[in-house]
Design a protein around this motif. Structure first.
Motif, mmCIF file in Angstrom:
data_model
loop_
_atom_site.group_PDB
_atom_site.id
_atom_site.type_symbol
_atom_site.label_atom_id
_atom_site.label_comp_id
_atom_site.label_asym_id
_atom_site.label_seq_id
_atom_site.Cartn_x
_atom_site.Cartn_y
_atom_site.Cartn_z
ATOM 1 N N TYR A 37 0.832 -1.209 0.000
ATOM 2 C CA TYR A 37 0.000 0.000 0.000
ATOM 3 C C TYR A 37 0.863 1.255 0.000
ATOM 4 O O TYR A 37 0.522 2.260 -0.633
ATOM 5 N N ARG A 38 1.998 1.206 0.714
ATOM 6 C CA ARG A 38 2.912 2.353 0.702
ATOM 7 C C ARG A 38 3.439 2.604 -0.712
ATOM 8 O O ARG A 38 3.519 3.747 -1.173
ATOM 9 N N ALA A 39 3.806 1.523 -1.407
ATOM 10 C CA ALA A 39 4.346 1.666 -2.766
ATOM 11 C C ALA A 39 3.294 2.248 -3.703
ATOM 12 O O ALA A 39 3.603 3.115 -4.528
ATOM 13 N N ALA A 69 4.565 8.566 3.442
ATOM 14 C CA ALA A 69 4.220 7.331 2.715
ATOM 15 C C ALA A 69 3.145 6.558 3.473
ATOM 16 O O ALA A 69 2.235 5.980 2.860
ATOM 17 N N GLY A 70 3.204 6.575 4.815
ATOM 18 C CA GLY A 70 2.184 5.907 5.626
ATOM 19 C C GLY A 70 0.818 6.533 5.414
ATOM 20 O O GLY A 70 -0.203 5.848 5.260
ATOM 21 N N GLN A 71 0.793 7.870 5.389
ATOM 22 C CA GLN A 71 -0.487 8.571 5.154
ATOM 23 C C GLN A 71 -1.004 8.297 3.745
ATOM 24 O O GLN A 71 -2.191 8.037 3.540
ATOM 25 N N ALA A 72 -0.097 8.353 2.757
ATOM 26 C CA ALA A 72 -0.500 8.107 1.364
ATOM 27 C C ALA A 72 -1.041 6.681 1.243
ATOM 28 O O ALA A 72 -2.051 6.438 0.562
ATOM 29 N N ALA A 73 -0.400 5.727 1.944
ATOM 30 C CA ALA A 73 -0.846 4.330 1.907
ATOM 31 C C ALA A 73 -2.264 4.217 2.444
ATOM 32 O O ALA A 73 -3.124 3.568 1.832
ATOM 33 N N SER A 74 -2.538 4.862 3.589
ATOM 34 C CA SER A 74 -3.864 4.676 4.187
ATOM 35 C C SER A 74 -4.939 5.365 3.347
ATOM 36 O O SER A 74 -6.101 4.952 3.386
ATOM 37 N N ARG A 75 -4.553 6.384 2.552
ATOM 38 C CA ARG A 75 -5.552 7.008 1.670
ATOM 39 C C ARG A 75 -5.894 6.118 0.477
ATOM 40 O O ARG A 75 -7.055 6.019 0.088
ATOM 41 N N GLU A 149 -4.728 9.684 13.331
ATOM 42 C CA GLU A 149 -5.448 9.925 12.073
ATOM 43 C C GLU A 149 -5.482 8.641 11.237
ATOM 44 O O GLU A 149 -6.505 8.252 10.667
ATOM 45 N N ARG A 150 -4.330 7.949 11.197
ATOM 46 C CA ARG A 150 -4.239 6.729 10.392
ATOM 47 C C ARG A 150 -5.085 5.608 11.014
ATOM 48 O O ARG A 150 -5.771 4.883 10.301
ATOM 49 N N ASP A 151 -5.062 5.506 12.355
ATOM 50 C CA ASP A 151 -5.913 4.518 13.040
ATOM 51 C C ASP A 151 -7.374 4.733 12.646
ATOM 52 O O ASP A 151 -8.084 3.778 12.314
HETATM 53 O O1 C5P Z 1 1.716 -1.344 8.159
HETATM 54 P P1 C5P Z 1 1.984 -0.023 7.496
HETATM 55 O O2 C5P Z 1 2.045 1.119 8.464
HETATM 56 O O3 C5P Z 1 3.162 -0.053 6.589
HETATM 57 O O4 C5P Z 1 0.702 0.224 6.559
HETATM 58 C C1 C5P Z 1 0.502 1.429 5.874
HETATM 59 C C2 C5P Z 1 -0.977 1.607 5.564
HETATM 60 O O5 C5P Z 1 -1.370 0.644 4.570
HETATM 61 C C3 C5P Z 1 -1.918 1.349 6.734
HETATM 62 O O6 C5P Z 1 -2.149 2.508 7.521
HETATM 63 C C4 C5P Z 1 -3.198 0.882 6.041
HETATM 64 O O7 C5P Z 1 -3.993 1.962 5.633
HETATM 65 C C5 C5P Z 1 -2.694 0.192 4.788
HETATM 66 N N1 C5P Z 1 -2.718 -1.269 4.902
HETATM 67 C C6 C5P Z 1 -3.919 -1.924 4.687
HETATM 68 N N2 C5P Z 1 -3.976 -3.276 4.707
HETATM 69 C C7 C5P Z 1 -2.881 -4.010 4.965
HETATM 70 C C8 C5P Z 1 -1.641 -3.369 5.214
HETATM 71 C C9 C5P Z 1 -1.599 -1.983 5.204
HETATM 72 O O8 C5P Z 1 -4.934 -1.279 4.470
HETATM 73 N N3 C5P Z 1 -2.965 -5.346 4.950
#
Ligand code: C5P
Length: 193
Positions: A37-39, A69-75, A149-151
């Motif tokens: 998701y980060r990538a 990157a963590g924020q972008a991943a969760s979006r 926010e990410r939680d």
């Molecule tokens: O675990 P990590 O902090 O690297 O994950 C980044 C973001 O990727 C998480 O906050 C979440 O939004 C998303 N993610 C997800 N499902 C997963 C792994 C990560 O939705 N199995």
């Protein structure tokens, strides 16, 4: 031998460290699914196209561990087509010969509901923010705000929200050292192997 260990939980709870230690201890392959998701998040452009066309080079970028990157991943992780595009790869990895440990948010609930071991690793937001701050530095209050926010985004999304599977064992690492958390996870897996 097929044996899947699913390790889910919120950001900076210790999932990554525990997963690497478990993989090392039992000789399992390890997949950090957050990196997928980060990538996708840092690649930019259309996230669905990015998820469908993810390459090993995308996963080797050195900017994947930043707060941004963590924020972008969760979006991008709220988009069902993005999650769908990453599903088959994760499922195939989970059932590979020799055993696998996957860490993420939805491994025990969606990716691998039949996993032999399900752990939900958590800790208080303050403890998690402090651990992340030790890694990334900067303003600790900002790191805590980012964690909260990410939680919220991960727990409240409609598709594959972050929550423990009904049959997951919850490991709260707030009061544990990393060695204690690893030892608890290893003991639990040994009872099920
Ligand atoms: O675990 P990590 O902090 O690297 O994950 C980044 C973001 O990727 C998480 O906050 C979440 O939004 C998303 N993610 C997800 N499902 C997963 C792994 C990560 O939705 N199995």
């Amino acid at each position: 031998m097929r044996f899947t260990v699913a390790i889910d939980g919120p950001a900076a709870a210790g999932k990554g460290t525990i997963s690497r230690a478990v993989a090392d201890r039992f000789g399992f392959a390890h997949l950090d699914t957050g990196a997928l998701y980060r990538a996708v998040g840092v690649k930019g452009g259309d996230p669905v196209a990015a998820a469908r066309g993810l390459t090993p080079e995308d996963l080797a970028r050195d900017d994947l561990r930043t707060l941004e990157a963590g924020q972008a991943a969760s979006r991008v992780a709220v988009i069902p087509e993005v999650r769908q595009a990453l599903l088959d790869f994760q499922r195939a990895f989970a059932r590979r010969e020799g055993g696998a440990v996957l860490d993420g948010r939805d491994i025990g609930t969606v990716i691998c509901p039949e996993a032999e071991v399900k752990l939900f690793v958590t800790a208080s937001p303050e403890v998690r923010a402090h651990r992340r701050w030790l890694e990334v530095g900067g303003d600790e209050a900002r790191v805590l705000a980012e964690v909260r926010e990410r939680d919220a985004r991960d727990m409240n999304r409609a598709d594959a929200p972050l929550k423990p599977a009904a049959d997951a064992v919850v490991l709260d690492t707030s009061e544990m050292t990393i060695d204690e958390a690893v030892a608890a996870a290893v003991r639990h897996i040994e009872t099920l192997r």
